[in-house]
Design an enzyme around this catalytic site. Structure first.
Site, short mmCIF file in Angstrom:
data_model
loop_
_atom_site.label_atom_id
_atom_site.label_comp_id
_atom_site.label_asym_id
_atom_site.label_seq_id
_atom_site.Cartn_x
_atom_site.Cartn_y
_atom_site.Cartn_z
N GLY A 42 -8.02 5.91 6.66
CA GLY A 42 -6.92 6.87 6.55
C GLY A 42 -7.43 8.25 6.19
N GLU A 54 -17.69 20.14 55.09
CA GLU A 54 -17.30 20.17 53.68
C GLU A 54 -18.16 19.24 52.82
OE1 GLU A 54 -15.24 22.09 52.01
OE2 GLU A 54 -14.69 23.20 53.83
N ASP A 61 -15.95 1.87 3.39
CA ASP A 61 -15.08 0.85 2.79
C ASP A 61 -14.86 -0.29 3.76
OD1 ASP A 61 -14.84 2.41 0.62
OD2 ASP A 61 -12.84 3.17 1.08
N LYS A 99 -14.78 -3.46 -1.41
CA LYS A 99 -13.44 -3.10 -1.86
C LYS A 99 -12.33 -3.68 -1.02
CE LYS A 99 -13.03 0.66 -4.64
NZ LYS A 99 -12.51 2.02 -4.68
N MET A 120 -0.03 -0.29 -0.35
CA MET A 120 -0.48 -1.41 -1.19
C MET A 120 0.68 -2.23 -1.74
SD MET A 120 -3.65 0.53 -3.08
CE MET A 120 -2.95 2.17 -3.04
N1 SAH Z 1 -6.78 6.35 2.31
C1 SAH Z 1 -5.95 5.35 2.98
C2 SAH Z 1 -5.25 4.44 2.02
C3 SAH Z 1 -6.18 3.50 1.34
S1 SAH Z 1 -5.36 2.44 0.18
C4 SAH Z 1 -4.97 6.08 3.90
O1 SAH Z 1 -4.87 7.31 3.83
O2 SAH Z 1 -4.31 5.41 4.69
C5 SAH Z 1 -5.13 0.99 1.13
C6 SAH Z 1 -3.71 0.86 1.59
O3 SAH Z 1 -3.49 1.72 2.67
C7 SAH Z 1 -3.35 -0.49 2.10
O4 SAH Z 1 -2.96 -1.36 1.05
C8 SAH Z 1 -2.18 -0.19 2.99
O5 SAH Z 1 -1.00 0.02 2.27
C9 SAH Z 1 -2.60 1.15 3.56
N2 SAH Z 1 -3.27 1.03 4.87
C10 SAH Z 1 -4.55 1.30 5.18
N3 SAH Z 1 -4.77 1.14 6.49
C11 SAH Z 1 -3.61 0.74 7.03
C12 SAH Z 1 -3.16 0.42 8.34
N4 SAH Z 1 -3.99 0.48 9.40
N5 SAH Z 1 -1.87 0.03 8.52
C13 SAH Z 1 -1.02 -0.01 7.48
N6 SAH Z 1 -1.38 0.30 6.23
C14 SAH Z 1 -2.64 0.67 6.00
#
Ligand code: SAH
Length: 466
Positions: A302, A25, A248, A270, A383
């Protein structure tokens, strides 16, 4: 830093033979590897215990002799008796590299785990230290590669001369090949047997674009909450195609690193309180880069469409007539919901979820949210960390019940996440000493269905009094 004891190479075997000594094998496993190549595979054994039928190998029911090694590229020895020893001596005399199964000290080379999309091959080696791990890594890579990769690579090879003639600029050529190997239209055409026609059509389009000075594009890409494995496959692919990555502050470096090594990286800051680039400057920057013909990955934490100021960037791109597309990401509120197994919508409890920014909300908005939360909707506040107590107080003032559950996740979706739970009433009293990092605040009855067992209690003293 640990150094490799082996050097990975792709060894030419075409027109030569790969010898396998042994008939069990283990020998069969090596034969299966060897037949992935175009080499002639010869198996030497007195008895063939394993079933070599249908593999397309040549069986020799005898011991090896020195002349067998004349045109041999490699030899695998799976016989640990005198036949193996004999073959090893011949291989040494003829200068043929040896792999002796499970005897690392007799090996000139190891066999990696192989991903075969001929002519593309990917070898994953652990230098014999952890073959199981190497196979796991292979499975993960397999999962992200198109099954048509080999066919597309052959297509790219066949296009070489035409590409050289049609595109004069090296960068334009690279872009063409990138488009060729990532285009869904090419994949579909390959399936339908007209890959070449599609490759030529694409070449025509690129030649036109080059004549017009090259067409740039901006991809607004969601990087997710920060864990590398919460990035989508499309985001990953776009990052690797990009000439420049504009990101960012919140996007972790591990994600930014996923881009091409030679891609330019621009941080537009930012971070809260440090506006190194104004939004207008960012808009101007991405328009300019795209006008230079670059592929721009605009990487946001995010999801780009959720509090990502994507609206303003898209408006600027539209106005400038620049092509763009959006790649979604896991928004932090949904990462926080996942971290705490909180169903943000829940039958008979919460008929919806509202993503809102706590920052700069006016009285009318707060009144509106208070009534939404009162009616059962889940609020996911972005935020809001620095003004958590104030927001809670305002919501109470607008009629939200003090016993409404609250859950907060700092650093959602990341290994260093920290949870807090309590009620709106408690949050209004407490100036929580939050961990560092961005936070999501959930307010609503559905929060009570989540798993907040690991959470620190908001205002425990107040609770005790109550
Ligand atoms: N576009 C991002 C938001 C950007 S605004 C999204 O969709 O998540 C930035 C805010 O997003 C922060 O003040 C916080 O409230 C939130 N945020 C981003 N990353 C985060 C994380 N890993 N855990 C918790 N809150 C988060």
């Amino acid at each position: 830093m640990a150094r490799l004891d082996t050097f990975p190479v792709s060894f030419k075997v075409a027109g030569r033979a790969i010898l396998i000594v042994g008939g069990d094998e283990e020998a069969l496993a090596k034969a299966r590897l060897a037949v992935k190549t175009s080499a002639e595979v010869r198996v030497f054994a007195h008895a063939f215990e394993a079933d070599f039928a249908g593999l397309g190998v040549n069986l020799f029911a005898r011991a090896t002799q020195l002349s067998d090694f004349d045109n041999a590229a490699l030899v695998f020895i799976a016989d640990h008796g005198p036949e193996g020893e004999r073959a090893r001596a011949f291989a040494k005399a003829a200068g043929v590299p040896i792999n002796e199964v499970d005897v690392p000290e007799n090996c000139d080379f190891y066999t990696p785990a192989i991903i075969d999309r001929a002519p593309i091959s990917i070898a994953i080696s652990s230098e014999g230290a952890a073959p199981v791990l190497a196979r796991l890594v292979r499975a993960r890579i397999e999962a992200v590669l198109s099954p048509r990769l080999g066919a597309i690579a052959r297509l790219a090879g066949a296009m070489r001369e035409k590409v050289a003639a049609a595109l004069t600029d090296g960068v334009a050529r690279r872009r063409y090949y990138e488009a060729l190997v990532t285009s869904p239209a090419v994949e579909a055409a390959v399936d339908a047997g007209r890959g070449e026609a599609e490759a030529e059509r694409l070449l025509g389009a690129h030649a036109d674009a080059e004549a017009e000075g090259g067409a740039g594009v901006v991809w607004l890409i969601g990087a997710g909450p920060g864990a590398e494995d919460l990035l989508t496959l499309r985001a990953q692919r776009r990052l690797q195609e990009a000439d420049v990555i504009v990101h960012d502050q919140l996007v972790p470096s591990a994600v930014i690193e996923m881009g091409r090594r030679d891609a330019e990286r621009i941080s537009v800051g930012k971070a809260k309180g440090h506006h190194s680039f104004s939004q207008a400057q960012i808009n101007t920057l991405i328009v300019r880069l795209a006008r230079e013909g670059k592929k721009v990955a605009r990487l946001k934490s995010g999801d780009p469409m959720v509090f990502g100021r994507a609206g303003e960037e898209i408006a600027a791109l539209r106005k400038a007539g620049i092509a763009y597309s959006v790649v979604p990401g896991v928004t932090s509120a949904l990462a926080a919901a996942a971290d705490t197994a909180t169903p943000v919508t829940l039958r008979k409890v919460s008929s919806g979820v509202v993503f809102a920014t706590a920052h700069g909300a006016d009285n009318a908005e707060l009144a509106h949210w208070a009534s939404l939360a009162q009616s059962g909707l889940t609020l996911g506040l972005y935020m809001g960390k620095s003004i958590a107590a104030k927001v809670a107080g305002d919501l109470l003032a607008h009629g939200l019940s003090a016993t409404t559950p609250v859950g907060i996740v700092v650093n959602a979706g990341r290994a260093d996440k920290v949870l807090y739970s309590g009620t709106v009433g408690a949050m209004a009293e407490d100036t929580i000493d939050f961990a560092d990092g961005p936070a999501i605040i959930f307010i609503g009855h559905a929060v009570a269905s989540g798993d907040w067992a690991q959470a620190a209690e908001i205002a425990p003293d107040i609770k005790r009094i109550a």
